[in-house]
Design a protein around this motif. Structure first.
Motif, PDB file in Angstrom:
ATOM      1  N   MET A   1     100.951-119.070  48.002  1.00 20.27           N
ATOM      2  CA  MET A   1     100.496-117.565  48.274  1.00 20.27           C
ATOM      3  C   MET A   1     102.075-118.062  48.142  1.00 20.27           C
ATOM      4  N   ALA A   2     102.796-118.584  48.844  1.00 27.22           N
ATOM      5  CA  ALA A   2     104.201-118.592  49.505  1.00 27.22           C
ATOM      6  C   ALA A   2     104.936-117.840  48.153  1.00 27.22           C
ATOM      7  N   HIS A   3     105.069-119.088  47.817  1.00 36.09           N
ATOM      8  CA  HIS A   3     105.765-118.610  45.697  1.00 36.09           C
ATOM      9  C   HIS A   3     105.555-117.347  45.581  1.00 36.09           C
ATOM     10  N   ALA A   4     103.698-117.381  45.784  1.00 36.11           N
ATOM     11  CA  ALA A   4     103.670-115.375  45.085  1.00 36.11           C
ATOM     12  C   ALA A   4     104.402-114.824  45.593  1.00 36.11           C
ATOM     13  N   ALA A   5     104.550-114.597  46.659  1.00 30.21           N
ATOM     14  CA  ALA A   5     105.150-113.492  47.896  1.00 30.21           C
ATOM     15  C   ALA A   5     106.415-113.917  47.914  1.00 30.21           C
ATOM     16  N   ASP A   6     107.227-115.205  47.338  1.00 28.80           N
ATOM     17  CA  ASP A   6     108.915-115.234  47.142  1.00 28.80           C
ATOM     18  C   ASP A   6     109.500-115.758  48.200  1.00 28.80           C
ATOM     19  N   MET A   7     108.666-116.578  49.270  1.00 24.52           N
ATOM     20  CA  MET A   7     109.036-116.822  50.697  1.00 24.52           C
ATOM     21  C   MET A   7     108.692-118.015  50.577  1.00 24.52           C
ATOM     22  N   SER A   8     109.500-118.967  51.920  1.00 22.79           N
ATOM     23  CA  SER A   8     109.324-120.048  52.485  1.00 22.79           C
ATOM     24  C   SER A   8     107.385-120.245  52.321  1.00 22.79           C
ATOM     25  N   ARG A   9     107.111-121.658  52.610  1.00 24.47           N
ATOM     26  CA  ARG A   9     105.768-121.893  53.148  1.00 24.47           C
ATOM     27  C   ARG A   9     105.577-121.671  54.353  1.00 24.47           C
ATOM     28  N   ALA A  10     106.693-122.115  55.432  1.00 24.28           N
ATOM     29  CA  ALA A  10     106.516-121.456  56.829  1.00 24.28           C
ATOM     30  C   ALA A  10     106.896-119.965  57.583  1.00 24.28           C
ATOM     31  N   GLY A  11     107.844-118.868  56.108  1.00 27.60           N
ATOM     32  CA  GLY A  11     108.281-117.598  56.599  1.00 27.60           C
ATOM     33  C   GLY A  11     106.851-117.162  56.219  1.00 27.60           C
ATOM     34  N   PHE A  12     105.836-117.462  54.958  1.00 26.88           N
ATOM     35  CA  PHE A  12     104.787-116.754  55.035  1.00 26.88           C
ATOM     36  C   PHE A  12     103.776-116.892  55.843  1.00 26.88           C
ATOM     37  N   ALA A  13     103.503-118.488  56.256  1.00 26.69           N
ATOM     38  CA  ALA A  13     102.282-118.556  57.613  1.00 26.69           C
ATOM     39  C   ALA A  13     102.699-117.820  58.213  1.00 26.69           C
ATOM     40  N   ALA A  14     103.876-117.628  59.274  1.00 26.38           N
ATOM     41  CA  ALA A  14     104.599-117.112  60.446  1.00 26.38           C
ATOM     42  C   ALA A  14     104.403-115.458  59.333  1.00 26.38           C
ATOM     43  N   ALA A  15     104.876-115.282  58.960  1.00 31.23           N
ATOM     44  CA  ALA A  15     104.433-113.843  58.409  1.00 31.23           C
ATOM     45  C   ALA A  15     103.109-113.629  58.421  1.00 31.23           C
ATOM     46  N   PHE A  16     102.429-114.017  58.103  1.00 33.25           N
ATOM     47  CA  PHE A  16     100.909-114.118  57.775  1.00 33.25           C
ATOM     48  C   PHE A  16      99.894-113.986  58.937  1.00 33.25           C
ATOM     49  N   LYS A  17     100.570-114.683  59.680  1.00 30.55           N
ATOM     50  CA  LYS A  17      99.575-114.896  61.215  1.00 30.55           C
ATOM     51  C   LYS A  17     100.443-113.954  62.269  1.00 30.55           C
ATOM     52  N   GLU A  18     101.203-113.245  62.219  1.00 27.48           N
ATOM     53  CA  GLU A  18     101.045-111.974  62.393  1.00 27.48           C
ATOM     54  C   GLU A  18     100.663-110.989  62.253  1.00 27.48           C
TER      55      GLU A  18
END
Length: 122
Positions: A1-18
Motif C-alpha cells: 500500500m505504501a508503494h502504491a501511495a508513493d510513500m515510505s512504509r513508516a510515513g504511510f502507516a502513520a498517515a493511515f492510522k491518523e
C-alpha cells in the motif's frame, strides 16, 4: 500500500492510522475477519475455502488469526453463532435438476429446499 501511495512504509502507516484510526495491518485483519464471519454464518464452505477467500495462504494461519480476534477457533465460532435451521445449503443449483437423491430426502427438515419448488417425488 505504501508503494502504491508513493510513500515510505513508516510515513504511510502513520498517515493511515491518523486518518483511519488503526494501523494498516489491523485494518486489513478486521476486514478479512468480517468477510470470514459472513462466510461462516451464511455458507457451509470449508475453513480451507474461507481462509483462501479472505486472503490467507493456509487455514492454520487463518485459524490462528481468527482465534486471536474472536477468542474461539472458526469452527467453534460458527457452531456457536449460526442457528441450525437458518443455514443456507452449500448449493441450491440442483433445485431444478429433477428428483433429489434418496439421501437428500432422508435428511428431514434440514434437507428441504429453502428456495424454489420441492423436489419431484417429495
Amino acid at each position: 500500500m505504501a508503494h502504491a501511495a508513493d510513500m515510505s512504509r513508516a510515513g504511510f502507516a502513520a498517515a493511515f492510522k491518523e486518518v483511519i484510526g488503526q494501523s494498516p495491518g489491523n485494518y486489513v485483519t478486521r476486514l478479512r475477519m468480517g468477510h470470514a464471519e459472513d462466510a461462516l454464518l451464511r455458507t457451509d464452505a470449508t475453513l480451507a475455502t474461507i481462509s483462501a477467500d479472505v486472503g490467507y495462504t493456509n487455514e492454520f494461519a487463518f485459524a490462528t488469526a481468527f482465534r486471536r480476534t474472536h477468542g474461539l477457533p472458526p469452527g467453534r465460532w460458527r457452531a456457536a453463532h449460526r442457528p441450525t435451521l437458518q443455514r443456507e445449503p452449500a448449493e441450491v443449483a440442483h433445485r431444478d435438476a429433477g428428483p433429489c437423491p434418496d439421501a437428500h430426502r432422508a435428511r428431514g427438515a434440514l434437507a428441504r429446499h429453502i428456495r424454489g419448488p420441492p423436489c419431484a417425488g417429495s
